[in-house]
Enzyme design. Sequence first.
Site, PDB file in Angstrom:
ATOM      1  N   TYR A 203      60.476  44.091  23.699  1.00  0.00           N
ATOM      2  CA  TYR A 203      60.188  42.335  22.812  1.00  0.00           C
ATOM      3  C   TYR A 203      61.272  41.684  22.154  1.00  0.00           C
ATOM      4  CZ  TYR A 203      58.432  44.372  19.159  1.00  0.00           C
ATOM      5  OH  TYR A 203      58.124  45.192  17.812  1.00  0.00           O
ATOM      6  N   CYS A 204      60.557  39.981  22.238  1.00  0.00           N
ATOM      7  CA  CYS A 204      61.650  39.880  20.966  1.00  0.00           C
ATOM      8  C   CYS A 204      60.210  38.900  21.184  1.00  0.00           C
ATOM      9  CB  CYS A 204      63.105  39.499  21.473  1.00  0.00           C
ATOM     10  SG  CYS A 204      63.169  38.614  23.334  1.00  0.00           S
ATOM     11  N   THR A 205      61.482  37.548  20.247  1.00  0.00           N
ATOM     12  CA  THR A 205      60.948  36.077  19.878  1.00  0.00           C
ATOM     13  C   THR A 205      60.181  36.149  21.163  1.00  0.00           C
ATOM     14  OG1 THR A 205      62.129  35.987  17.463  1.00  0.00           O
ATOM     15  CG2 THR A 205      60.539  34.096  18.139  1.00  0.00           C
TER      16      THR A 205
END
EC number: 1.14.-.-
Length: 319
Positions: A180-182
Amino acid sequence: MATTKPYRVLLYYMYTTIENPEEFAAEHLAFCNSLELKGRILVAKEGINGTCSGTVEQTEKYMEAMNNDPRFDGIVFKIDEADGHAFKKMHVRPRPELVTLRLEDDINPHEITGKYLEPKDFYEAMKQEDTVIIDARNDYEFDLGHFKGAIKPDIESFRELPDWIRENKEVLEGKKILTYCTGGIRCEKFSGWLVREGYEDVSQLHGGIVTYGKDPEVQGELWDGQCYVFDERIAVPVNQKEHVIVGKDHFTGEPCERYVNCSNPECNKKILCSEENEAKYLRACSHECRVSPRNRYVIQHELTEEQVAAALEKIEAGK
């Protein structure tokens, strides 16, 4: 009845073909300025990655124009309400890559990427055994907030992530991998790289943390802390059910969610610290940075040599 705030912050990206990034960037900057938007947009031959702010009317016009451009057909905008602009200026810059991995053989997310999981599916997957959750962001982003049980790669920039994975492959072997990331853009490439490296069960959070926090079903559950964002807001809430502070003051280790940049411009490291400790430690992450002749805190507050010496003496004495 809920009141609507007068401004919006848009976050978006799209992997698509832009033949001449330099020309597009110049034209797009002029267009954004005509709408009086402010923000930061990166353009490359592989697509666009942007975040910008403006009034509801200005952002509506921008989204309409983007949706009418065949190159951006299907683009998804993540929208936050705001009381004012989230940026001071408008920048549109051409870049070799939208996110900097610097691989010899680049990843095209249209050809290879991990399986997309919507927030509810990602939530369920995080609770399964034999699952490894990898945060694809930088260390200072993780320190402010992350999913429960997520692994923090010891990296300062995204391009260091492949080397970290190779050095720690025993953590991932035989596991289901969640990334996951922003907003999702980094995971498009990172998850694709993992698949190319031979990992078979790789999934990514579709739309990133921002989408997860707005999802009416999961409501940001299993997230601790806040989400770091690259604008003047610095942090936004994610978990709508409970707020757990995971950030720790750089100097005392006490719970803290307030980021500042080290006052030494040659360092500029992001550190979590309270207003009290910012003043006490001259907003510098180390003694070397405190005594820098370019210390911005000292210059900004017009501190005399005697005042700086007194502050250093106080720190030395542990007061």
